[in-house]
Design an enzyme around this catalytic site. Sequence first.
Site, mmCIF file in Angstrom:
data_model
loop_
_atom_site.group_PDB
_atom_site.id
_atom_site.type_symbol
_atom_site.label_atom_id
_atom_site.label_comp_id
_atom_site.label_asym_id
_atom_site.label_seq_id
_atom_site.Cartn_x
_atom_site.Cartn_y
_atom_site.Cartn_z
ATOM 1 N N GLU A 166 0.797 -1.220 0.000
ATOM 2 C CA GLU A 166 0.000 0.000 0.000
ATOM 3 C C GLU A 166 0.835 1.279 0.000
ATOM 4 O OE1 GLU A 166 -3.157 0.411 -0.345
ATOM 5 O OE2 GLU A 166 -3.874 -1.648 -0.184
ATOM 6 N N SER A 196 -40.539 -19.760 51.090
ATOM 7 C CA SER A 196 -39.920 -19.711 52.423
ATOM 8 C C SER A 196 -38.442 -19.350 52.389
ATOM 9 C CB SER A 196 -40.091 -21.067 53.118
ATOM 10 O OG SER A 196 -41.460 -21.354 53.337
#
Length: 680
Positions: free
Chosen positions: A93, A350
């Site tokens: 690039e 409970s």
Amino acid sequence: MWRFPRRWLWRWFKRLALTSLALAVLALGVFVFCWVRYPFPDERLERWGQSPRATDREGGVLIERVAASGQWRRAVALEEMSPFLRDATVAVEDARFYDHGGVDTRAVGRALWQNTRNGEVVSGASTLTMQVCRMMDDMPRTIRAKAVESFRALQLEQLYSKDEILALYLNMAPYGGNLRGVEQASLAYFGKPSSRLSLGEAALLAGLPQSPERLRPDRDLEAARRRRAIVLGRMESAGFITAEQRAAAAAEPVALRSAMHRHPDATHVAWMALAQRPRGGQTTIDPGLQQLVSEAVAHHAATLPPGSDIAVVVIDIATGELRALVGSADAADPVDGQVNGALALRSPGSALKPFIYATAFDAGRLNRDALLDDVPIRRDGWEPGNFDRRFHGEVSAAQALRQSLNVPAILVAEGTGLARCVGVMVAAGLDLPEDTQQRGGLSLAVGGIEVSLLDLTNSYATLGRGGVCRNVRLFADEPVVESAALTSATAASINDILSNQHRLPNTGHAWLDVSGGWFMWKTGTSAARRDALAVGHNGRYAVGVWVGRFAGGGDYQYTGRSSAEPLLAALFAHPAVRVLDPPPPSTPLVVRRPLPRVEASQTVVRITSPSDGSAFVAWDGAVSLNVRATGDPASWFLNGEYIVTDGPPRLTLSLGRYDLTCVGAGRERHTVRIEVTGMP
């Protein structure tokens, strides 16, 4: 002979020089003005955002979603990428990347010559820095856009180092479809992080940004290979690799394999993590423990009625970190699988009773050996009973808590103060509404308020922590917030009362040996058996189990002991969870101000035998029954007719149905319906 006038020539050069200087000064002024007036927009570098991702405590991905930009992107540091990838990108690039200041003038000149000679744009002379600037604004490829890119590139070079700019490019570049950045591309195409890319794989990825869609290896593998060969050639020319390395990488086969997926065992906790932090982060989930719990849930679900769901929570007591969470038995279910049962508000039955007793213990009103009354009582028309429909008379606090008797728990809450009990529950980690006392009243002692399994499990972690409450932490970097809820002596006493040193759990399987480890637990069953729970801890982990149906339908099999307790016991018995050594013995608590006992006026008459709905077989045409009752009834009636008796009558009944009624001195009454049938 005519001569060119020198004076005129000098004047012409002088004017040209002055004009050029003026233009240069003007250009410099414009450049400086723009540099100051339009600073580099750093925030645009995050234009693409990152894909929200939650990981477990070991870095494994729990869930990953597409970013708000519609792109899959995961940014990583340059040091976390393969060196081959960095070299390949620079070679193909921008070979002079480390030599220019953002704009490569040599490349610009070459591009102008090539474009002029060919009569069309064949080279753009874009550097990696300029490409970063183009990607952050996504401008069209025009002369004006190129000028802006060049200007921004010069600015970017002054703000970031070359390696930082290269990292920006590699984390922003397109790699086909909606993939941004090399890390996401590496996972999507090769199923591994970019740090583990081979030379051939790195070269293939480095070539994609030139034309991401045309070169996608999952669409046109041959085109991607041809581009890879070009990249490898550039790398050799730049001196990054040798000819031998180039040949070997060019011959390397391309094995495509995607690793973009969601962890199948952590669906609900993964979505929960992203709900708390939309950008994600590293969670505290233990992958091994999460898998263990998921497999245990799947195995246990097969033993339950069809349509049953399960939720499980595991909290590390020492740190308060959430280690595992399963929200439903089948996350793939299109309806129930979408519900996280660990966060759903359900009746705890409970399971809140330990905190009722803990409040009285802390207040010096009760200890494990203090006596309580399990007798019929009435409160504003409410006549609470026990699960077994029997009353046990005088019992110790430890017996009442272990046997989950309702009346003693209600009397303890009433005597200690309901507001104080609610305060202890909140301090222990339960998120209760402000009007809990008004909404639940004394029924709070038997599950008259809804809580989440996550909060309930954390409250038991508070007991395991000696009464210190900590916030449940789902992310590793969350701060620890802690506060005192109970004294350590009270927590130790509750832990001992409910431990397996005094009772055996229902394992559901004869082969499951739970004798080799210590843990405490409490079960809960809601009204109409809609919710079955078992919650406890072993000093290392707090575990909560819920069984039921998300739609709220009950089932006769849904009890805490039969449906939830076996799974809880199985988890505590597993070697990865089990704790062998019991905690130190608890110190007896001192009762300074005992709770009041139940007075006779507080009781109501109640027939305890025979029970309502009983059926008897008369072998000789009749049956004799001894009647028992509490509350000292004043009179008795059988099918509306008065029975002359000084106490509970002895009845001789023939075939038929009967209503037996007792009436107290205060005109309160209790009726049971029984039936006598003949031999089958």
